[in-house]
Design an enzyme around this catalytic site. Structure first.
Site, mmCIF file in Angstrom:
data_model
loop_
_atom_site.group_PDB
_atom_site.id
_atom_site.type_symbol
_atom_site.label_atom_id
_atom_site.label_comp_id
_atom_site.label_asym_id
_atom_site.label_seq_id
_atom_site.Cartn_x
_atom_site.Cartn_y
_atom_site.Cartn_z
ATOM 1 N N GLU A 152 0.849 -1.187 0.000
ATOM 2 C CA GLU A 152 0.000 0.000 0.000
ATOM 3 C C GLU A 152 0.886 1.240 0.000
ATOM 4 O O GLU A 152 1.867 1.301 0.725
ATOM 5 C CB GLU A 152 -0.861 -0.033 1.281
ATOM 6 C CG GLU A 152 -1.795 1.113 1.433
ATOM 7 C CD GLU A 152 -2.708 1.251 0.232
ATOM 8 O OE1 GLU A 152 -3.486 0.326 -0.034
ATOM 9 O OE2 GLU A 152 -2.626 2.287 -0.450
ATOM 10 N N LEU A 154 -0.512 4.494 0.281
ATOM 11 C CA LEU A 154 -1.301 5.677 0.651
ATOM 12 C C LEU A 154 -0.574 6.533 1.680
ATOM 13 O O LEU A 154 0.176 6.040 2.516
ATOM 14 C CB LEU A 154 -2.687 5.276 1.170
ATOM 15 C CG LEU A 154 -2.851 4.527 2.492
ATOM 16 C CD1 LEU A 154 -2.769 5.456 3.692
ATOM 17 C CD2 LEU A 154 -4.180 3.806 2.504
ATOM 18 N N GLU A 156 -1.167 9.242 4.778
ATOM 19 C CA GLU A 156 -2.183 9.752 5.687
ATOM 20 C C GLU A 156 -2.514 11.183 5.265
ATOM 21 O O GLU A 156 -1.664 11.923 4.772
ATOM 22 C CB GLU A 156 -1.671 9.725 7.128
ATOM 23 C CG GLU A 156 -1.619 8.306 7.653
ATOM 24 C CD GLU A 156 -1.080 8.209 9.064
ATOM 25 O OE1 GLU A 156 -1.188 9.179 9.818
ATOM 26 O OE2 GLU A 156 -0.548 7.140 9.405
ATOM 27 N N LYS A 208 7.788 -1.523 -2.091
ATOM 28 C CA LYS A 208 7.224 -0.711 -1.000
ATOM 29 C C LYS A 208 8.320 -0.052 -0.168
ATOM 30 O O LYS A 208 8.329 1.156 0.050
ATOM 31 C CB LYS A 208 6.350 -1.611 -0.120
ATOM 32 C CG LYS A 208 5.933 -1.016 1.189
ATOM 33 C CD LYS A 208 4.990 0.130 1.008
ATOM 34 C CE LYS A 208 4.888 0.941 2.274
ATOM 35 N NZ LYS A 208 3.875 1.938 2.257
ATOM 36 N N GLY A 257 13.015 21.358 6.074
ATOM 37 C CA GLY A 257 12.485 21.805 7.372
ATOM 38 C C GLY A 257 12.871 20.834 8.452
ATOM 39 O O GLY A 257 13.982 20.297 8.461
ATOM 40 N N CYS A 264 5.887 5.522 9.426
ATOM 41 C CA CYS A 264 6.404 4.679 8.343
ATOM 42 C C CYS A 264 7.850 4.936 7.938
ATOM 43 O O CYS A 264 8.666 4.018 7.973
ATOM 44 C CB CYS A 264 5.514 4.841 7.127
ATOM 45 S SG CYS A 264 3.828 4.353 7.477
ATOM 46 N N LYS A 327 2.334 15.649 10.429
ATOM 47 C CA LYS A 327 2.236 16.476 9.215
ATOM 48 C C LYS A 327 0.812 17.004 9.184
ATOM 49 O O LYS A 327 -0.062 16.493 9.906
ATOM 50 C CB LYS A 327 2.550 15.661 7.960
ATOM 51 C CG LYS A 327 1.549 14.553 7.715
ATOM 52 C CD LYS A 327 1.779 13.908 6.367
ATOM 53 C CE LYS A 327 0.685 12.910 6.077
ATOM 54 N NZ LYS A 327 0.834 12.236 4.809
HETATM 55 C C1 UGA Z 1 4.442 7.601 3.704
HETATM 56 C C2 UGA Z 1 4.543 7.435 2.180
HETATM 57 O O1 UGA Z 1 4.503 8.718 1.555
HETATM 58 C C3 UGA Z 1 3.390 6.599 1.647
HETATM 59 O O2 UGA Z 1 3.542 6.381 0.254
HETATM 60 C C4 UGA Z 1 3.392 5.260 2.376
HETATM 61 O O3 UGA Z 1 2.301 4.450 1.973
HETATM 62 C C5 UGA Z 1 3.300 5.494 3.874
HETATM 63 O O4 UGA Z 1 4.399 6.314 4.315
HETATM 64 C C6 UGA Z 1 3.385 4.156 4.549
HETATM 65 O O5 UGA Z 1 4.388 3.454 4.394
HETATM 66 O O6 UGA Z 1 2.384 3.725 5.159
HETATM 67 P P1 UGA Z 1 2.951 9.134 5.325
HETATM 68 O O7 UGA Z 1 3.766 8.543 6.435
HETATM 69 O O8 UGA Z 1 1.481 9.198 5.467
HETATM 70 O O9 UGA Z 1 3.232 8.305 3.961
HETATM 71 O O10 UGA Z 1 3.479 10.607 5.133
HETATM 72 P P2 UGA Z 1 4.175 11.496 4.012
HETATM 73 O O11 UGA Z 1 3.186 12.391 3.408
HETATM 74 O O12 UGA Z 1 4.998 10.677 3.095
HETATM 75 O O13 UGA Z 1 5.142 12.371 4.942
HETATM 76 C C7 UGA Z 1 6.125 11.755 5.759
HETATM 77 C C8 UGA Z 1 6.909 12.798 6.529
HETATM 78 O O14 UGA Z 1 7.786 13.485 5.662
HETATM 79 C C9 UGA Z 1 6.055 13.877 7.216
HETATM 80 O O15 UGA Z 1 6.547 14.084 8.525
HETATM 81 C C10 UGA Z 1 6.260 15.091 6.348
HETATM 82 O O16 UGA Z 1 6.133 16.301 7.069
HETATM 83 C C11 UGA Z 1 7.689 14.883 5.887
HETATM 84 N N1 UGA Z 1 8.037 15.578 4.640
HETATM 85 C C12 UGA Z 1 7.380 15.266 3.488
HETATM 86 C C13 UGA Z 1 9.041 16.514 4.629
HETATM 87 O O17 UGA Z 1 9.666 16.801 5.678
HETATM 88 N N2 UGA Z 1 9.349 17.155 3.465
HETATM 89 C C14 UGA Z 1 8.720 16.854 2.306
HETATM 90 O O18 UGA Z 1 9.070 17.467 1.279
HETATM 91 C C15 UGA Z 1 7.707 15.898 2.321
#
Ligand code: UGA
Length: 439
Positions: A152, A154, A156, A208, A257, A264, A327
């Site tokens: 998966e 996705l 959050e 994955k 940042g 994850c 986030k």
């Molecule tokens: C992440 C992956 O993006 C999903 O594809 C995956 O399915 C999921 O883990 C999982 O393995 O279940 P998620 O943990 O929901 O998803 O969050 P993200 O949107 O990927 O963000 C992860 C972290 O990175 C957050 O703390 C966000 O603030 C940080 N981030 C993201 C940054 O610091 N800079 C960025 O440019 C992007």
């Protein structure tokens, strides 16, 4: 088709509702009666945009039910999706597969007909094959259990959209029959043109974890670049924008940042390094340790910047923390950089007042020693330093002039590099970021 989704956390609950949405009959199984009961009433047990409506509709339609009984699961379906968590093992970097094994030990002996078990969690490469051997051992005589892995991807906060309109579907299968079953389950998404990659199970597991490892690496890379920007007086936001136009690089995951958190990315790269070491490929993946360490260093750097702004000490200082979720768009505080930083500032003697539009309840449960306020303005009252740590839209929209009349000192750390510096500077604030020299 009749299917179960076993484990109804953020991943399983959304997956179950989406399967019902595309027409299947779904039984969600959770060991926790409170969670199963809440979901059965069509009430989302967590905040996820769009999920409430989808869940309510699916439950009302009769296509989605919930139960705590594995006997119900075995009797109901021909396909079982296993969506239980694979957290980090305490005292180790490896993944804890206890949850998955417990589900299989409960489910398999109860089966009365052939079925397909499909894993969705992130697992160490090799897990599906081990599970297939276990299934052959534990299934009753005459019952054929096939196993497949369908990772998966996705996020959050975007879970519904990512599930119903994914970038791709990946399935790791051991037979043409499993491939055909999974294709028919996802036919409505395939009809939308979603790429479908069918491969062996080891490759599917690796897709994955390598996706998460790559995203984590991208974030630590841009954060490392932001350190260099600071030294030379450059601007990391402009650098990211300029890099992002290069189609080979892309703009995603280049926001510098405070770094990554959540349940994850960090857990997955640690487990991946541990697994690579077991396989004798540790040297190839050792750079991921640096990605992880560097990411954690961002949190310490942010604390240091705030302490500097507070006059070199947090003693008798009021610190307002904007954001507690890992986030924006979620109420999840697991491994939240914001909450971790807030706790560190509190441990160093500050009075820390936290606001988050969605995650307060979870944050309070995880970190009860901090004060939680119902509005950003209340959190900022008489603050010596404001720390912007989770980039909710409402913080971007704050009026720095108005907020300036509430705080004791106009000093802000923008840990996410998204506040418009010119507005804040014009309103008399001292603004510090990770990656832009703005004093
Ligand atoms: C992440 C992956 O993006 C999903 O594809 C995956 O399915 C999921 O883990 C999982 O393995 O279940 P998620 O943990 O929901 O998803 O969050 P993200 O949107 O990927 O963000 C992860 C972290 O990175 C957050 O703390 C966000 O603030 C940080 N981030 C993201 C940054 O610091 N800079 C960025 O440019 C992007």
């Amino acid at each position: 088709m009749r299917m179960t989704v076993i484990g109804t956390g953020y991943l399983g609950a959304v997956h179950a509702a989406c399967l019902a949405h595309i027409g299947h009959n779904v039984l969600g199984i959770d060991a926790d009666p409170a969670r199963a009961g809440t979901l059965a009433h069509g009430i989302a047990p967590f905040y996820e945009p769009g999920f409430d409506e989808l869940l309510t509709r699916a439950v009302r339609s009769g296509k989605l039910r919930f139960s705590t009984s594995m006997a119900d699961a075995a009797a109901f379906a021909d396909v079982h999706f296993v969506c239980v968590g694979t957290p980090q093992l305490p005292g180790s970097e490896a993944a804890d597969l206890t949850g998955i094994h417990a589900v299989l030990e409960d489910l398999l002996p109860r089966l009365t007909r052939d079925c397909l078990v499909v894993g969705k969690s992130t697992v160490p490469v090799g897990t599906t094959r081990a599970i297939a051997r276990k299934a052959a051992r534990l299934a009753p005589p005459g019952v054929l259990v096939e196993v497949a892995w369908n990772p998966e991807f996705l996020r959050e906060g975007m879970a519904v959209q990512d599930t119903l309109s994914p970038d791709r579907l990946v399935v790791g299968v051991m037979s043409d029959r499993s491939d055909a079953v999974l294709r028919s389950i996802y036919q409505p998404l395939l009809d939308q043109g979603t790429p479908f990659i069918s491969t062996d199970v080891n490759t599917a597991e690796l897709v994955k974890v390598s996706a998460n490892a790559f995203l984590a690496t991208k974030i630590s890379f841009i954060n490392a670049m932001s350190d260099v920007c600071e030294v030379v007086g450059g601007d990391i936001s402009t650098l990211s924008e300029a890099l992002g136009y290069d189609r080979r690089i892309g703009r995603g995951y280049l926001s510098a940042g405070l770094g990554f958190g959540g349940s994850c990315l960090a857990k997955d790269i640690r487990a991946f390094v541990a697994r690579a070491e077991e396989l004798g490929a540790g040297a190839s993946m050792s750079f991921l340790r640096e990605v992880d360490l560097y990411n954690l260093r961002r949190r310490r750097q942010t604390v240091e910047i705030a302490r500097d702004l507070a006059g070199g000490t947090f003693t008798r200082r009021n610190v307002a923390v904007l954001g507690a979720a890992f986030k924006p768009g979620t109420d999840d505080v697991r491994d939240s950089p914001a909450l971790d930083v807030a706790a560190a500032v509190h441990r160093q003697g500050a009075c820390v007042r936290v606001h988050d539009p969605r995650a307060t309840e979870n944050a309070r449960a995880a970190m009860p020693s901090l004060d939680y306020l119902p509005s950003a303005e209340q959190a900022c009252e008489r603050a010596d330093v404001v720390m912007h740590l989770t980039e909710w839209q409402q913080y971007r929209d704050l009026d720095p002039a108005a907020l300036g009349t509430i705080v004791r000192r106009r000093r802000i750390v923008d840990g996410r590099n998204v506040l418009p510096p010119s507005r804040w500077l014009a309103a008399g604030w001292t603004v510090r970021t990770l990656g832009r020299a703005l004093r």
